[in-house]
Design an enzyme around this catalytic site. Structure first.
Site, PDB file in Angstrom:
ATOM      1  N   THR A 194      -7.619   9.555   8.788  1.00 44.20           N
ATOM      2  CA  THR A 194      -7.184   8.306   8.156  1.00 44.20           C
ATOM      3  C   THR A 194      -7.155   7.121   9.119  1.00 44.20           C
ATOM      4  O   THR A 194      -6.683   6.051   8.747  1.00 44.20           O
ATOM      5  CB  THR A 194      -5.771   8.480   7.554  1.00 44.20           C
ATOM      6  OG1 THR A 194      -4.913   8.945   8.601  1.00 44.20           O
ATOM      7  CG2 THR A 194      -5.763   9.486   6.418  1.00 44.20           C
ATOM      8  N   LYS A 202       0.817  -1.211   0.000  1.00 41.16           N
ATOM      9  CA  LYS A 202       0.000   0.000   0.000  1.00 41.16           C
ATOM     10  C   LYS A 202       0.846   1.255   0.000  1.00 41.16           C
ATOM     11  O   LYS A 202       1.850   1.338   0.686  1.00 41.16           O
ATOM     12  CB  LYS A 202      -0.897   0.011   1.243  1.00 41.16           C
ATOM     13  CG  LYS A 202      -1.927  -1.106   1.246  1.00 41.16           C
ATOM     14  CD  LYS A 202      -2.747  -1.123   2.509  1.00 41.16           C
ATOM     15  CE  LYS A 202      -1.942  -1.498   3.718  1.00 41.16           C
ATOM     16  NZ  LYS A 202      -2.786  -1.780   4.906  1.00 41.16           N
ATOM     17  N   GLY A 260      -6.366   1.189   6.671  1.00 42.79           N
ATOM     18  CA  GLY A 260      -5.908  -0.153   6.295  1.00 42.79           C
ATOM     19  C   GLY A 260      -6.968  -1.205   6.586  1.00 42.79           C
ATOM     20  O   GLY A 260      -7.157  -2.148   5.803  1.00 42.79           O
TER      21      GLY A 260
END
Ligand code: PXL
Length: 467
Positions: A215, A182, A219
């Site tokens: 954020t 990522k 993930g």
């Protein structure tokens, strides 16, 4: 990947095997929101309970490994699992238990090798990293390390795209079918680039990097979204691609709560879709109200009146409903020549798109003719008023198509230090002066405009009498 009989309409079932985040931003909580937003039934096997908020993890309590196994077993035996993901596993014992249990079933598994939280807390004990590599990676369909996790898994330093590609290949040799590394490598600061290594080939997925502080849970939401798309029967590259788009929106519309890193918002896309009918209905009702009262014609500018309402979390003018061709003055009333639709106004839409960035509740707007008297009526009913001056617009803004209005709205907000209910400008060469009134709902705002129109008409009558 549907289980059950051919042609059945059974909802896909996904499982998240992960930790609980008491702050609701990451872990199990992010995963369940993601599953719900993507239309799969979400189930859970909780591995750890964390006490945390947006800036720190203060306590971790592990669930007994046999209880972790039992949660997976009960879901698998009853409903069947179409895809799963793992998140925070913390200890070697939990990793072994999870591997043992899931190897009894045959569902696609996304392994998010969660190691360290954004706040710096360990979510995988360093001594358990080897167990993750040994027991879990061989069972994975897709592994989704970030740069740091890929470095820990491979012992390589990742500084460039080439390094990331080498690491992806190396991790793939540990047993998973596919690896996604990522974003965060260093040589492409403008874009968030994910590298997928699958069947001996690399695919690059790129999105512009967002300047966002919300954020927390990115993930988790990404790996849960891949699992959801796999549960719905998508192949790996398509699941990864769609999960990236989904997660980008979840970051873009992240929740500005807490003192630290705010949670992502996996429900943003769903809320936007769900609001479509209500928004269109409200603009339709606003049109009917404005057309029914003749006095509204007194407020119509030369270019006509429009009424607009945005979806929550709008991205562009297609997320704003308005009346194409506007309401024009005719036979003593205003009248529309078409029905409201999304993308029906570029002008009011630009006002709204900027206003919503500062106050997400102000989703509706109506433009009316400029007059000092109308402004004083608006002031009289308690509306906060501000303005911008097109003559002050910097040359570099003026030259970019569509930039004047966002600039003007920012100016008007800065002038009074809060978001106004009314923004006006006095016009410029070839630009008619205009008043834009904001509200939360198009129909409700139309009723207020009728009230303003009635007051204006009666003040004009009184004015005429006194002559
Ligand atoms: O984002 C990784 C993660 C996973 N699981 C839990 C977490 C976090 C990050 O904070 O708290 C429970």
């Amino acid at each position: 990947m549907f289980r059950g009989t051919e042609g059945s309409n059974r909802v896909p079932v996904a499982i998240t095997i992960a930790g609980s985040d008491s702050g609701g931003g990451a872990g199990i909580q992010a995963d369940l929101k993601t599953f719900a937003a993507l239309g799969v039934h979400g189930t859970t096997a909780i591995t750890c309970i964390t006490a945390q908020n947006t800036y720190s993890v203060t306590a971790i309590e592990c669930v007994k490994p046999e209880i972790v196994k039992e949660q997976i077993k009960q879901v698998a035996e009853d409903m069947g699992i179409d895809a799963g993901k793992t998140g925070m596993l913390y200890t070697e014992e939990i990793i072994k238990a999870v591997s043992e249990e899931i190897s009894k079933y045959n569902f696609p598994l996304v392994v998010d090798p969660v190691m360290v939280a954004k706040s710096g807390a360990f979510l995988l004990k360093p001594e358990a990293e080897a167990a993750l590599r040994k027991y879990l990676l061989p069972l994975a369909t897709v592994v989704t390390p970030n740069r740091f996790e890929a470095e820990r898994l491979t012992g390589m330093e990742i500084r460039s795209m080439e390094d990331a590609k080498r690491a992806a290949k190396e991790i793939c040799s540990m047993g998973p079918r596919a690896v996604v590394i990522k974003g965060g490598h260093l040589d492409m600061p403008k874009d968030a680039i994910d590298i997928l290594y699958y069947m001996g080939e690399y695919r690059i997925f790129s999105m512009p990097r967002l300047d966002s502080k919300t954020t927390h849970g990115t993930g988790c939401s990404f790996s849960a979204a891949i699992a959801a798309f796999l549960a719905k029967g998508e192949d790996i590259p398509s699941a990864v691609k769609q999960a990236k788009e989904f997660t980008t929106n979840a970051i873009k519309f992240g929740l500005k709560i807490g003192k630290g890193v705010g949670p992502v918002n996996p429900l943003a896309t769903l809320y936007r879709e769900a609001a479509k009918y209500g928004v269109l209905k409200s603009v339709r009702e606003a049109k009917r109200i404005l057309e029914s009262f003749p006095e509204v014609a007194d407020l119509a500018p030369e270019v006509g009146i429009n009424v607009a309402m945005a979806l929550p979390y709008p991205e562009n003018i297609n997320d704003v409903a308005a009346i194409p061709g506007r309401l024009m003055r005719a036979f003593g009333r205003v009248k529309a020549s078409s029905s409201p639709d999304f993308g029906g106004s570029s002008h009011l839409a630009r006002y709204l798109l900027e206003m919503i960035r500062h106050d997400p509740r102000k989703r509706a707007a109506i433009n009316i003719r400029f007059s000092e008297e109308i402004l004083s009526i608006l002031r009289g009913i308690g509306m906060k008023i501000s303005f911008f001056d097109r003559k002050e617009e910097p040359a570099d803004v003026k030259h970019i198509e569509g930039m004047t209005i966002p600039w003007g709205v920012k100016q008007a907000i800065a002038r009074i230090g809060e978001t106004p209910d009314v923004i006006y400008h006095m016009g410029d060469f070839g630009k008619e002066p205009m008043i834009v009134v904001f509200g939360e709902d198009a129909a409700e705002l139309a009723r207020r405009i009728v009230e303003v129109a009635s007051k204006y008409r009666s003040s004009q009558r009184k004015g005429n009498c006194s002559i």
